[in-house]
Design an enzyme around this catalytic site. Structure first.
Site, PDB file in Angstrom:
ATOM      1  N   ARG A  26      26.471   5.364 -46.964  1.00  0.00           N
ATOM      2  CA  ARG A  26      26.700   3.942 -47.266  1.00  0.00           C
ATOM      3  C   ARG A  26      26.679   3.166 -45.969  1.00  0.00           C
ATOM      4  O   ARG A  26      26.588   3.741 -44.897  1.00  0.00           O
ATOM      5  CB  ARG A  26      28.085   3.777 -47.897  1.00  0.00           C
ATOM      6  CG  ARG A  26      29.154   4.446 -47.021  1.00  0.00           C
ATOM      7  CD  ARG A  26      30.541   4.051 -47.399  1.00  0.00           C
ATOM      8  NE  ARG A  26      31.541   4.968 -46.876  1.00  0.00           N
ATOM      9  CZ  ARG A  26      32.051   4.950 -45.656  1.00  0.00           C
ATOM     10  NH1 ARG A  26      31.622   4.078 -44.765  1.00  0.00           N
ATOM     11  NH2 ARG A  26      32.962   5.808 -45.276  1.00  0.00           N
TER      12      ARG A  26
ATOM     13  N   LYS B  44      32.139  17.817 -49.182  1.00  0.00           N
ATOM     14  CA  LYS B  44      32.124  18.188 -47.760  1.00  0.00           C
ATOM     15  C   LYS B  44      31.534  19.582 -47.528  1.00  0.00           C
ATOM     16  O   LYS B  44      30.872  19.830 -46.521  1.00  0.00           O
ATOM     17  CB  LYS B  44      33.534  18.120 -47.153  1.00  0.00           C
ATOM     18  CG  LYS B  44      34.229  16.787 -47.328  1.00  0.00           C
ATOM     19  CD  LYS B  44      33.452  15.626 -46.735  1.00  0.00           C
ATOM     20  CE  LYS B  44      33.949  14.278 -47.201  1.00  0.00           C
ATOM     21  NZ  LYS B  44      32.900  13.300 -47.437  1.00  0.00           N
TER      22      LYS B  44
END
Lengths: 462, 73
Positions: free
Chosen positions: A299, A121
């Site tokens: 994804r 992150k």
């Protein structure tokens, strides 16, 4: 453009509805299909529907769906030449992508380097900042227990704030803290959970925006620096930081904000020469419409059908064709959206007991019929066991209509016809949300369910 | 001193046993942690007492309402 590599048989390293959904596109493209399954999933539809299937281990994901070696073995034994990871499990694991590629198989997804960068992150935030996309104010990363540093960082950011696991995602490893007193306990708990769940105990702090919306942009990159967006999805309705209802377009957000968010998302893809489908998530201040980059999911997303319903595009087909080297790069103006789509996630859970999981046997399970404006994605059928080993998603119901209000009503009617018994579900709770005045008016925020829980539950009881 | 049955509220997989027989537990103190549908849910002492028995071990699948421990309250 990537060199043309032929794909003839796709192994889906996943289970349930997403495996079935990917197989469907494979069949359309004339490709063979391989399912993998754990001992708990032996009788499920995704196993029955695939051309070939391989048992990869015991029920616990750590012993089956998360074991890279077992999936590689299954691919080699069945002669699969490509692997699609779906979402969750190993889909954002750079090591898995690398293992697939280095064993000579085609990986249907972004490069392992991008997955690694976006999966962290903190590094993802740095990438966003580098292309002038605002991020939520946050702290540095804390690798080990470092209470003095934590206190100082919290003072700078102010409360309320979020403690987040650097390697977390999908709402896992994220806790709200309202005061200095509970900060250290929450930090410690998050670190130990993160060490166990992700093998990385580092955390960071982030400012919490009280009335926020969660809006994300579906992107598609061609791996050569070109990228397009496929509009936004509003995923503000959440419980325990996990999405429950998603829709597109995002209601009530001014057109220029949509546009700026989409541009920001595309810029991130261009900068990283992003390859494949991805989602750039933003938190939007519900009052000012200021938006901040949250994270990028590298994804296919659970809620991707919302985008497919409004654009008429098959995102999974685009992923496979890009990996095969047969996809022609698209221009932005070739992508159009029409109407409004809403997705509801039917979960095996008990809304009255703080949405606690409710595994068990589906005594009755009859999804509504699917005409063109309705899509039901599920991995289960009547009499199946919903085991405690995996997430509680039973089905995704996606409704399309020319307007938001018509889509909302279409969804209410579809859910009302969805017959399910034997376990507890959030079916009626979803209907209560859809019928709620504030939701109908498009007045949504991430606090919607928490703040209106009592009245939503009361509506369920009536 | 009454014996109190500690029951699970949900079906799940015993992830960790975090207390030991003989421990003096405060009300709400966790005895074991269940893993169900990607959530970790503690099974806690319903009242203050001494932990007499633990009837589940790590890796067991327990159904809703199973007695997993006994306390002397």
């Amino acid at each position: 453009m990537a060199a043309v590599r032929s794909i003839s048989k796709v192994l889906v390293a996943n289970r349930g509805e997403i495996a079935r959904r990917i197989f469907r596109t494979c069949r359309t493209l004339g490709l063979g299909t391989v399912a993998v399954y754990s001992e708990a999933d032996t009788g499920l539809l995704h196993v029955a529907e695939a051309d070939q299937a391989r048992l990869i281990g015991p029920p616990r994901p750590q012993e089956s769906y998360l074991v890279i070696e077992r999936i590689l073995e299954a691919a080699h034994e069945t002669g699969a030449d490509a692997v699609h990871p779906g979402y969750g499990f190993l889909s954002e694991n750079a090591r898995f992508a690398e293992a697939i590629e280095s064993s000579g198989l085609t990986w249907i997804g972004p490069t392992p380097e991008t997955i690694g960068a976006m999966g962290d992150k903190q590094r993802a935030r740095e990438i966003a900042v580098a292309v002038r996309v605002a991020v939520v104010p946050g702290s540095r990363r804390f690798e080990h227990d470092d209470p003095s540093g934590l206190d100082g960082a919290a003072e700078v950011l102010g409360f309320p704030l979020l403690v987040k696991a650097s390697a977390g995602g999908g709402g896992i490893g994220m806790r709200r803290v309202d005061d200095m007193r509970s900060l250290r306990d929450v930090a410690r708990a998050t670190q130990s959970m993160a060490a166990k769940a992700f093998g990385d105990d580092s955390i960071f702090l982030e400012r919490f925006i009280p009335k926020a919306r969660h809006v994300e942009i579906q992107v598609f990159g061609f791996g050569d620096g070109n990228a397009v967006h496929l509009f936004e999805r509003d995923c503000s309705l959440q419980r325990r930081f996990q999405k429950v209802i998603e829709e597109s377009p995002a209601p009530g957000i001014p057109e220029d904000i949509h546009k700026r968010m989409a541009e920001a998302a595309v810029n991130i893809c261009r900068a990283t020469r992003y390859r494949g489908a991805g989602t750039v998530e933003f938190v939007v201040d519900a009052h000012t419409f200021e938006f901040y980059f949250l994270e990028m999911n590298t994804r296919i997303q659970v809620e991707h059908p919302v985008t497919e319903m409004i654009t008429g595009r098959d995102l999974v087909a685009m992923q496979i064709e890009l990996a095969a080297g047969t996809l022609t790069s698209l221009e932005q103006d070739a992508i159009n959206a029409r109407g409004h789509a809403i997705e509801c996630r039917l979960y095996a859970e008990n809304p009255a007991k703080m949405f606690m999981p409710s595994p068990g046997k589906l005594e009755r399970y009859r999804p509504p019929a699917e005409p063109g404006d309705l899509r039901v994605e599920t991995g289960y059928r009547e009499h199946d066991m919903v085991t405690p080993f995996y997430d509680p998603l039973l089905a995704k119901v996606i409704a399309w209509a020319p307007t938001r209000d018509a889509a909302r009503q279409r969804m209410v009617s579809a859910l009302a016809k969805f017959e399910v018994s034997g376990i507890r579900t959030n079916r009626e709770f979803l209907i209560a949300c859809l019928r709620d005045e504030a939701f109908a008016a498009g007045n949504v925020s991430t606090g919607f369910i928490d703040q209106r829980r009592e009245q939503l539950l009361a509506a369920v009881d009536q | 001193m009454a014996t109190v049955d500690v029951k699970t509220e949900i079906t799940g997989n015993v992830w960790k046993v975090v207390a030991s027989v003989g421990d003096v537990l405060e009300e709400e103190a966790p005895i074991l942690i269940l893993e169900s549908m990607k959530m970790e849910i503690p099974v806690s002492a319903p009242e203050k007492g001494v932990l007499m028995e633990i009837l589940a071990k790590e890796g067991d699948v327990v159904t809703e309402g199973t007695v997993v421990a006994r306390l002397k309250a």
